[in-house]
Design a protein around this motif. Structure first.
Motif, PDB file in Angstrom:
ATOM      1  N   ILE A 237       0.861  -1.187   0.000  1.00 10.65           N
ATOM      2  CA  ILE A 237       0.000   0.000   0.000  1.00 10.65           C
ATOM      3  C   ILE A 237       0.892   1.231   0.000  1.00 10.65           C
ATOM      4  O   ILE A 237       1.813   1.341   0.824  1.00 10.65           O
ATOM      5  CB  ILE A 237      -0.946   0.022   1.230  1.00 10.65           C
ATOM      6  N   ILE A 238       0.637   2.135  -0.935  1.00 13.11           N
ATOM      7  CA  ILE A 238       1.348   3.413  -0.985  1.00 13.11           C
ATOM      8  C   ILE A 238       0.329   4.507  -0.665  1.00 13.11           C
ATOM      9  O   ILE A 238      -0.795   4.477  -1.188  1.00 13.11           O
ATOM     10  CB  ILE A 238       1.985   3.652  -2.376  1.00 13.11           C
ATOM     11  N   VAL A 239       0.701   5.425   0.235  1.00  6.61           N
ATOM     12  CA  VAL A 239      -0.242   6.488   0.600  1.00  6.61           C
ATOM     13  C   VAL A 239       0.124   7.797  -0.095  1.00  6.61           C
ATOM     14  O   VAL A 239       1.263   7.995  -0.531  1.00  6.61           O
ATOM     15  CB  VAL A 239      -0.311   6.696   2.142  1.00  6.61           C
ATOM     16  N   ASN A 240      -0.859   8.681  -0.195  1.00  6.73           N
ATOM     17  CA  ASN A 240      -0.655  10.000  -0.801  1.00  6.73           C
ATOM     18  C   ASN A 240       0.239  10.870   0.078  1.00  6.73           C
ATOM     19  O   ASN A 240       0.329  10.659   1.290  1.00  6.73           O
ATOM     20  CB  ASN A 240      -2.007  10.708  -0.957  1.00  6.73           C
ATOM     21  N   ALA A 241       0.830  11.885  -0.539  1.00  5.49           N
ATOM     22  CA  ALA A 241       1.693  12.817   0.187  1.00  5.49           C
ATOM     23  C   ALA A 241       0.911  13.541   1.294  1.00  5.49           C
ATOM     24  O   ALA A 241       1.483  13.911   2.327  1.00  5.49           O
ATOM     25  CB  ALA A 241       2.298  13.824  -0.793  1.00  5.49           C
ATOM     26  N   SER A 242      -0.396  13.716   1.090  1.00  2.00           N
ATOM     27  CA  SER A 242      -1.220  14.423   2.083  1.00  2.00           C
ATOM     28  C   SER A 242      -1.602  13.534   3.273  1.00  2.00           C
ATOM     29  O   SER A 242      -2.126  14.023   4.281  1.00  2.00           O
ATOM     30  CB  SER A 242      -2.494  14.939   1.409  1.00  2.00           C
ATOM     31  N   ALA A 243      -1.362  12.251   3.170  1.00  2.00           N
ATOM     32  CA  ALA A 243      -1.714  11.309   4.258  1.00  2.00           C
ATOM     33  C   ALA A 243      -0.678  11.419   5.380  1.00  2.00           C
ATOM     34  O   ALA A 243       0.449  11.869   5.148  1.00  2.00           O
ATOM     35  CB  ALA A 243      -1.756   9.895   3.710  1.00  2.00           C
ATOM     36  N   PRO A 244      -1.064  11.017   6.592  1.00  2.00           N
ATOM     37  CA  PRO A 244      -0.053  10.990   7.666  1.00  2.00           C
ATOM     38  C   PRO A 244       1.068  10.013   7.318  1.00  2.00           C
ATOM     39  O   PRO A 244       0.839   9.030   6.610  1.00  2.00           O
ATOM     40  CB  PRO A 244      -0.842  10.500   8.887  1.00  2.00           C
ATOM     41  N   LYS A 245       2.257  10.342   7.795  1.00  2.00           N
ATOM     42  CA  LYS A 245       3.371   9.417   7.565  1.00  2.00           C
ATOM     43  C   LYS A 245       3.057   8.102   8.284  1.00  2.00           C
ATOM     44  O   LYS A 245       2.714   8.106   9.467  1.00  2.00           O
ATOM     45  CB  LYS A 245       4.667  10.009   8.126  1.00  2.00           C
ATOM     46  N   LEU A 246       3.218   7.003   7.575  1.00  2.00           N
ATOM     47  CA  LEU A 246       2.825   5.704   8.155  1.00  2.00           C
ATOM     48  C   LEU A 246       3.631   5.376   9.407  1.00  2.00           C
ATOM     49  O   LEU A 246       3.104   4.786  10.355  1.00  2.00           O
ATOM     50  CB  LEU A 246       2.980   4.587   7.108  1.00  2.00           C
ATOM     51  N   ARG A 247       4.888   5.779   9.416  1.00  2.00           N
ATOM     52  CA  ARG A 247       5.719   5.450  10.585  1.00  2.00           C
ATOM     53  C   ARG A 247       5.317   6.238  11.823  1.00  2.00           C
ATOM     54  O   ARG A 247       5.776   5.916  12.926  1.00  2.00           O
ATOM     55  CB  ARG A 247       7.199   5.667  10.271  1.00  2.00           C
ATOM     56  N   SER A 248       4.493   7.285  11.632  1.00  2.00           N
ATOM     57  CA  SER A 248       4.037   8.064  12.784  1.00  2.00           C
ATOM     58  C   SER A 248       2.816   7.427  13.456  1.00  2.00           C
ATOM     59  O   SER A 248       2.404   7.847  14.536  1.00  2.00           O
ATOM     60  CB  SER A 248       3.717   9.496  12.357  1.00  2.00           C
ATOM     61  N   LEU A 249       2.222   6.433  12.806  1.00  2.00           N
ATOM     62  CA  LEU A 249       1.045   5.765  13.396  1.00  2.00           C
ATOM     63  C   LEU A 249       1.499   4.944  14.599  1.00  2.00           C
ATOM     64  O   LEU A 249       2.596   4.379  14.596  1.00  2.00           O
ATOM     65  CB  LEU A 249       0.375   4.868  12.362  1.00  2.00           C
ATOM     66  N   ASP A 250       0.660   4.900  15.629  1.00  2.00           N
ATOM     67  CA  ASP A 250       1.144   4.222  16.839  1.00  2.00           C
ATOM     68  C   ASP A 250       1.042   2.700  16.718  1.00  2.00           C
ATOM     69  O   ASP A 250       0.433   2.168  15.792  1.00  2.00           O
ATOM     70  CB  ASP A 250       0.469   4.772  18.104  1.00  2.00           C
ATOM     71  N   ARG A 251       1.661   2.035  17.670  1.00  2.00           N
ATOM     72  CA  ARG A 251       1.824   0.591  17.591  1.00  2.00           C
ATOM     73  C   ARG A 251       0.494  -0.162  17.531  1.00  2.00           C
ATOM     74  O   ARG A 251       0.407  -1.223  16.920  1.00  2.00           O
ATOM     75  CB  ARG A 251       2.660   0.098  18.781  1.00  2.00           C
ATOM     76  N   THR A 252      -0.532   0.425  18.173  1.00  2.00           N
ATOM     77  CA  THR A 252      -1.827  -0.279  18.164  1.00  2.00           C
ATOM     78  C   THR A 252      -2.349  -0.442  16.728  1.00  2.00           C
ATOM     79  O   THR A 252      -3.002  -1.428  16.416  1.00  2.00           O
ATOM     80  CB  THR A 252      -2.898   0.460  19.014  1.00  2.00           C
ATOM     81  N   PHE A 253      -2.029   0.538  15.867  1.00  2.00           N
ATOM     82  CA  PHE A 253      -2.434   0.420  14.466  1.00  2.00           C
ATOM     83  C   PHE A 253      -1.797  -0.820  13.841  1.00  2.00           C
ATOM     84  O   PHE A 253      -2.453  -1.606  13.156  1.00  2.00           O
ATOM     85  CB  PHE A 253      -2.026   1.676  13.677  1.00  2.00           C
ATOM     86  N   TRP A 254      -0.494  -1.007  14.088  1.00  2.00           N
ATOM     87  CA  TRP A 254       0.234  -2.122  13.447  1.00  2.00           C
ATOM     88  C   TRP A 254      -0.144  -3.462  14.063  1.00  2.00           C
ATOM     89  O   TRP A 254      -0.251  -4.464  13.350  1.00  2.00           O
ATOM     90  CB  TRP A 254       1.748  -1.871  13.501  1.00  2.00           C
ATOM     91  N   VAL A 255      -0.359  -3.460  15.373  1.00  2.00           N
ATOM     92  CA  VAL A 255      -0.815  -4.691  16.033  1.00  2.00           C
ATOM     93  C   VAL A 255      -2.174  -5.098  15.463  1.00  2.00           C
ATOM     94  O   VAL A 255      -2.415  -6.268  15.142  1.00  2.00           O
ATOM     95  CB  VAL A 255      -0.880  -4.501  17.572  1.00  2.00           C
ATOM     96  N   GLY A 256      -3.043  -4.127  15.264  1.00  2.00           N
ATOM     97  CA  GLY A 256      -4.366  -4.392  14.694  1.00  2.00           C
ATOM     98  C   GLY A 256      -4.285  -4.859  13.255  1.00  2.00           C
ATOM     99  O   GLY A 256      -4.985  -5.792  12.843  1.00  2.00           O
ATOM    100  N   LEU A 257      -3.395  -4.219  12.481  1.00  2.00           N
ATOM    101  CA  LEU A 257      -3.218  -4.589  11.073  1.00  2.00           C
ATOM    102  C   LEU A 257      -2.781  -6.051  10.961  1.00  2.00           C
ATOM    103  O   LEU A 257      -3.321  -6.825  10.155  1.00  2.00           O
ATOM    104  CB  LEU A 257      -2.151  -3.686  10.434  1.00  2.00           C
ATOM    105  N   VAL A 258      -1.814  -6.421  11.796  1.00  2.00           N
ATOM    106  CA  VAL A 258      -1.266  -7.779  11.757  1.00  2.00           C
ATOM    107  C   VAL A 258      -2.303  -8.782  12.291  1.00  2.00           C
ATOM    108  O   VAL A 258      -2.476  -9.872  11.721  1.00  2.00           O
ATOM    109  CB  VAL A 258       0.068  -7.832  12.549  1.00  2.00           C
ATOM    110  N   ALA A 259      -3.023  -8.390  13.323  1.00  2.00           N
ATOM    111  CA  ALA A 259      -4.047  -9.275  13.896  1.00  2.00           C
ATOM    112  C   ALA A 259      -5.152  -9.569  12.882  1.00  2.00           C
ATOM    113  O   ALA A 259      -5.732 -10.662  12.893  1.00  2.00           O
ATOM    114  CB  ALA A 259      -4.639  -8.658  15.161  1.00  2.00           C
ATOM    115  N   ALA A 260      -5.434  -8.609  11.998  1.00  2.00           N
ATOM    116  CA  ALA A 260      -6.473  -8.825  10.979  1.00  2.00           C
ATOM    117  C   ALA A 260      -6.129 -10.002  10.066  1.00  2.00           C
ATOM    118  O   ALA A 260      -7.002 -10.639   9.484  1.00  2.00           O
ATOM    119  CB  ALA A 260      -6.677  -7.555  10.154  1.00  2.00           C
TER     120      ALA A 260
END
Lengths: 309, 309
Positions: free
Chosen positions: B12-35
């Motif tokens: 997945i590639i995000v637009n320049a206007s989107a938040p930087k993906l690395r700034s998303l907190d860990r719960t986002f990534w834990v949730g992504l992986v859990a899905a």
């Protein structure tokens, strides 16, 4: 336009003490075929054999055995169970249940593993896979019972994938006739003297059964572009024919790949012009069958277009 | 002992206007992986990239994109939906969802067709198959949105089936160490200067992630006899390396067959000693990716033993 041409196959041999299979009334056969979610379309008979053309492939019945093939998402394992249950397990001398490589295994009603569990409710037997999982492969379930097949009890199966060339184009066309298909496949020359019964499916697909004495052949064609499949099966001794029947059919239908499966047949190491044999597997079971599997692929780089789904 | 090594892959590639993906907190990534029904085992980071080693494969996150691979019966499509839903469809520049050839497609939670229907609830896109259905093939779903990839945005994937030889034997053995696996695979020479994170699974299996600046590589090994599979993926430009990395790994692991998939990579027509390229497929999508698929097979007759099931 997708149709799973690849067949499941059932062979059942009954004991000498069992009733002659051909003496069973029609309701038995209608029920057997219905258990696979198939219908009888037509039939031919001679002194030895009744050959039924089915909505999904074929059924051949002799006094001591039956051979049934069904394609699509049919549930042939249920026909096996139906037969064993109604005849009684004691009447059964030998069962061989096969599944060939499918294009879309996930669309099938059951996996081969599921089928084996189901069969083992009715009869004991061994299950094997011949060939790598990521390539063409072939499953067999054979019963444990004491039985000794004659070494002349032979079956030859030719399975062709992704046919090409003028006959393939004709088979995918709008206008077809059974006479023209028979001419193109040279069936009179290849299977001389056979009584035949054939069917042209709508929109596509062709089946033919032939019988000559105890001998049979059957051909099923699923010509659909991107998932074409043609199966040829016969119990005639292919080493004694004037024409090399399998080589001729491969030449005519130009499959990208094909498999040969032989039971007590020495054509497994067959060489085809322009085809590489990539893998081979053989086993001999106690019941007197030597089973060969060979997987062939055209010896050329095939440049494919991506398929829009 | 069967484990489906073959991966699904999401980019997945995000637009320049989107938040930087690395700034998303860990719960986002834990949730992504859990899905996907997976867990994060460990992670490494550098200035550009966070690399997560997962219970089923890997996740790499840069500011503008993520690459996630999951094997087994994981549901990666759910991670795709999770991500698109939470970031908002407007934030998404490009999605590519891939499925590789599986050994046992019928054991998967969904088919590729099911996955495409699910994805289209969230985002529009095109689905393709590269390669014949009866042989190795590869599915892609790519979004319709306007996006233009750089021609230097490259990914190289090497998928090896049925590995053999001394390293394969070692990987199937009782006693293994990550140090020894690294030495045998010459990882220091092949991927020099990468920070690495690795994991040895019990009873079998090995995963490694490596990052060096913006570059990554990841290797996942499922060594199980009869269903072995090794995947190698990297975004480094393989045409500029001193050693031919893919050729070297094929030489070391001696697969019976392998596939190479390239995105904006000119290694698709690669020649391997003793391997035949049996089929090839290429397509260029509007978003600026030229996608190549090549299927290779050892140029020899493999004599197989039947597998008792």
């Amino acid at each position: 336009m997708f149709f799973e041409g690849s067949e499941k196959k059932l062979e059942i041999i009954v004991n000498a003490s069992a009733p002659k299979l051909r003496s069973l009334d029609r309701t038995f056969w209608v029920g057997l075929v219905a258990a696979s979610n198939a219908d009888i379309l037509s039939s031919i008979s001679n002194e030895y054999c009744d050959a039924y053309l089915l909505s999904e492939s074929s059924l051949f019945v002799w006094d001591d055995r039956l051979v049934m093939l069904t394609c699509g998402t049919s549930s042939l394992v249920e026909s096996a169970c139906y037969c064993i249950e109604r005849l009684g397990e004691q009447a059964i001398a030998y069962v061989c249940y096969q599944r060939k490589n499918e294009y879309y295994a996930h669309l099938q009603a059951s996996s081969f593993g599921d089928d084996v569990l189901r069969l083992r409710h009715f009869i004991a037997g061994q299950a094997h896979r011949m060939g790598h999982l990521d390539s063409h492969h072939h499953y067999t379930f054979t019963t444990d019972k004491e039985y000794q097949a004659s070494r002349f009890d032979t079956t030859n199966e030719l399975l062709m994938y992704h046919i090409s060339g003028p006959i393939a184009d004709y088979l995918r066309g709008d206008q077809q006739s059974m006479v023209q298909i028979g001419l193109m496949l040279q069936l009179e020359q290849l299977f001389n003297g056979f009584s035949i019964d054939q069917y042209l499916f709508s929109p596509l697909g062709y089946s033919i059964n032939g019988i000559r004495g105890c001998e049979y052949f059957t051909i099923h064609i699923t010509p659909q572009e991107n998932s074409s499949y043609v199966s040829v099966e016969t119990n005639i001794d292919l080493t004694t024919t004037q024409v090399d029947i399998f080589a001729e059919l491969v030449r005519l239908l130009q499959p990208n790949s094909c498999d040969i499966i032989g039971f007590n047949s020495n054509i497994a190491n067959k060489q085809f012009l322009k085809y590489l044999c990539l893998s081979q597997c053989a086993m001999t079971i106690e019941q007197g069958f030597n089973i060969h599997f060979s997987h062939y692929q055209q010896d050329c780089l095939e440049v494919l277009n991506p398929t829009l789904l």
